[in-house]
Design a protein around this motif. Sequence first.
Motif, PDB file in Angstrom:
ATOM      1  N   ASP A 241      -1.716  26.034  11.891  1.00 60.20           N
ATOM      2  CA  ASP A 241      -2.919  25.637  12.618  1.00 60.20           C
ATOM      3  C   ASP A 241      -3.751  24.589  11.880  1.00 60.20           C
ATOM      4  N   THR A 242      -3.182  23.964  10.848  1.00 53.45           N
ATOM      5  CA  THR A 242      -3.835  22.823  10.222  1.00 53.45           C
ATOM      6  C   THR A 242      -3.294  21.545  10.864  1.00 53.45           C
ATOM      7  N   PHE A 243      -3.905  20.430  10.512  1.00 57.84           N
ATOM      8  CA  PHE A 243      -3.435  19.125  10.950  1.00 57.84           C
ATOM      9  C   PHE A 243      -3.263  18.223   9.731  1.00 57.84           C
ATOM     10  N   THR A 244      -2.209  17.438   9.721  1.00 58.51           N
ATOM     11  CA  THR A 244      -2.068  16.380   8.739  1.00 58.51           C
ATOM     12  C   THR A 244      -2.675  15.124   9.361  1.00 58.51           C
ATOM     13  N   THR A 245      -3.815  14.698   8.830  1.00 59.02           N
ATOM     14  CA  THR A 245      -4.611  13.635   9.440  1.00 59.02           C
ATOM     15  C   THR A 245      -4.605  12.412   8.538  1.00 59.02           C
ATOM     16  N   THR A 246      -4.276  11.256   9.106  1.00 59.91           N
ATOM     17  CA  THR A 246      -4.065  10.050   8.302  1.00 59.91           C
ATOM     18  C   THR A 246      -4.748   8.858   8.950  1.00 59.91           C
ATOM     19  N   LEU A 247      -5.446   8.075   8.135  1.00 56.56           N
ATOM     20  CA  LEU A 247      -6.047   6.824   8.581  1.00 56.56           C
ATOM     21  C   LEU A 247      -5.161   5.661   8.150  1.00 56.56           C
ATOM     22  N   PHE A 248      -4.764   4.819   9.107  1.00 52.13           N
ATOM     23  CA  PHE A 248      -4.012   3.596   8.844  1.00 52.13           C
ATOM     24  C   PHE A 248      -4.944   2.407   9.090  1.00 52.13           C
ATOM     25  N   MET A 249      -5.022   1.508   8.117  1.00 54.77           N
ATOM     26  CA  MET A 249      -5.951   0.384   8.218  1.00 54.77           C
ATOM     27  C   MET A 249      -5.496  -0.719   7.257  1.00 54.77           C
ATOM     28  N   PRO A 250      -5.732  -1.998   7.609  1.00 58.07           N
ATOM     29  CA  PRO A 250      -5.437  -3.057   6.634  1.00 58.07           C
ATOM     30  C   PRO A 250      -6.198  -2.824   5.331  1.00 58.07           C
ATOM     31  N   LEU A 251      -5.595  -3.246   4.250  1.00 61.64           N
ATOM     32  CA  LEU A 251      -6.198  -2.991   2.946  1.00 61.64           C
ATOM     33  C   LEU A 251      -7.371  -3.913   2.662  1.00 61.64           C
ATOM     34  N   GLU A 252      -7.215  -5.180   3.006  1.00 64.09           N
ATOM     35  CA  GLU A 252      -8.278  -6.131   2.699  1.00 64.09           C
ATOM     36  C   GLU A 252      -8.209  -7.301   3.657  1.00 64.09           C
ATOM     37  N   GLY A 253      -9.221  -8.145   3.602  1.00 66.56           N
ATOM     38  CA  GLY A 253      -9.291  -9.302   4.483  1.00 66.56           C
ATOM     39  C   GLY A 253     -10.732  -9.729   4.649  1.00 66.56           C
ATOM     40  N   GLY A 254     -10.919 -10.888   5.270  1.00 66.26           N
ATOM     41  CA  GLY A 254     -12.273 -11.415   5.416  1.00 66.26           C
ATOM     42  C   GLY A 254     -12.841 -11.160   6.789  1.00 66.26           C
ATOM     43  N   GLY A 255     -13.993 -11.717   7.037  1.00 66.92           N
ATOM     44  CA  GLY A 255     -14.632 -11.604   8.340  1.00 66.92           C
ATOM     45  C   GLY A 255     -15.206 -10.226   8.588  1.00 66.92           C
ATOM     46  N   ARG A 256     -15.370  -9.910   9.873  1.00 65.09           N
ATOM     47  CA  ARG A 256     -16.021  -8.656  10.255  1.00 65.09           C
ATOM     48  C   ARG A 256     -15.031  -7.514  10.448  1.00 65.09           C
TER      49      ARG A 256
END
Length: 482
Positions: A241-256
């Motif tokens: 009853d747990t969840f393996t929760t993961t955030l995927f996102m670019p590591l770096e970069g410019g702008g907003r």
Amino acid sequence: MPHAIRKPRAIIVGAGPVGCLTAIELRRRNFDVSLYEKCPAFDEGPAPTGHSFNLTLTSRGLNCLGPQQRAALYAAGVVLSQRIVHHRDGGVSYQPYGVHPDHHLLSIPRSVLHRTLLRQAMAEGARVHYGHTCVVADSRRAEATFVTADGGVCSVSGDLLVGCDGANSLLRHELSKSGARMRIEQGYIPHGHVEIALDTADEHRMRWRLGEPGRPESGRAGMHLWPRGDHFLQAQPNRDDTFTTTLFMPLEGGGRDLRFRSLGDRPAVRDLFDREFGDIAPALPRVAEDVLGTRPAQLKVVRCTPYHDERAVLLGDAAHTIVPFYGQGINCSFEDVSVLCSLLDRHAAGDPVAGVTRAVAEYSELRVAPGHAITDLSLANLEELSARVDDERFHARKRLERLLGRRCPGDFMPLYQMVAFTHMPYHEVVRRQAWQDDILDRLCAGHDLRTEIERIIAAYPALARGDRSGAYSVPAPRERSA
């Protein structure tokens, strides 16, 4: 009196899930098997944290296992029949993975899969040597030299040298250094990922598990996704009853654009989750600590051609490191093992030692093109997971494809179904998909997808049967009987 045929010997570098399955299958073929693993014994030391996501097995990989192995994994994992997409406006939609009950994922923590296969490999008689780092390899002699944890050096040789040591394969590196004519390309994608602790008692999580009134599909387990442009959150349910929760996102970069590097303090992290993932944010009490306290794991791609040299062969991530966005890494790897062992059965009949060279050469011929194709498919699926699953036009097209798959199964098969639930080689999947897309694009150009879906479905079979240039006859699902 004829001499008895010597028992062939296999040296396997890497004792992860792929190495263990390889050991099991080679022991069943009467190979003497030794696995050499650079890490300490599996049950020693703390389990890794911060970078987890569950492995997802589909019938492509599951059918490469024996029935007892499959039963053990189903008992430890969770069957996922659908994506559960959480939209920015708080709405939830459900996207089935296929059209039949066996069109599902089996989500299982890597450690559980590893333990299951490791125990069986040892029960089958494979020997496991921990704390051994490969430093030299000779493919002609099927020989490897290792530095041990206590500083010693040992060399071992056999009839078959197998690299199952992952994305950063030391055996692949040593083979390329010693003259193997391998073309190796590697690089990193912009995205990284980090695991986030979910409060298992939170009422929001309970609503996802128990389902919503009047929505039968909402009561079935699924892969939870929060697609948000170039980043997304994923939650995979576990048996406890747990969840393996993961955030995927670019590591770096410019702008907003949002990047891991832009999340410099606790308020920035909390603001991100409150704004982007509002329905799950209350269930992530330690999200700031998790994101700021763990360096995001990078995602690597490795392409290798060929997968063998002389009597050495690469399997799994050592041969083809792919990003996880199709969930096919472990399935492709298990298929590697199945193909190699079937070729050993064919070429080594009567003389297993003499057949090794022929078997590994044909393995390369059969597996390089599929390995490159699933690498490309996995990279392309990042866009679908992060952005397109939240797009209404995308949903309409996918609904049309699901209906076509149900009503015209001999003429149309959805892409995900071909990838996950058949043994069609991945490069043939790409070819058939391009053919199907061309036909469907022509039909959709002349019809309104919202109001004329039945006309499109009625017209598709005749058009498809008139153009068989991209057709592929799908082999019957294979399933190991022992």
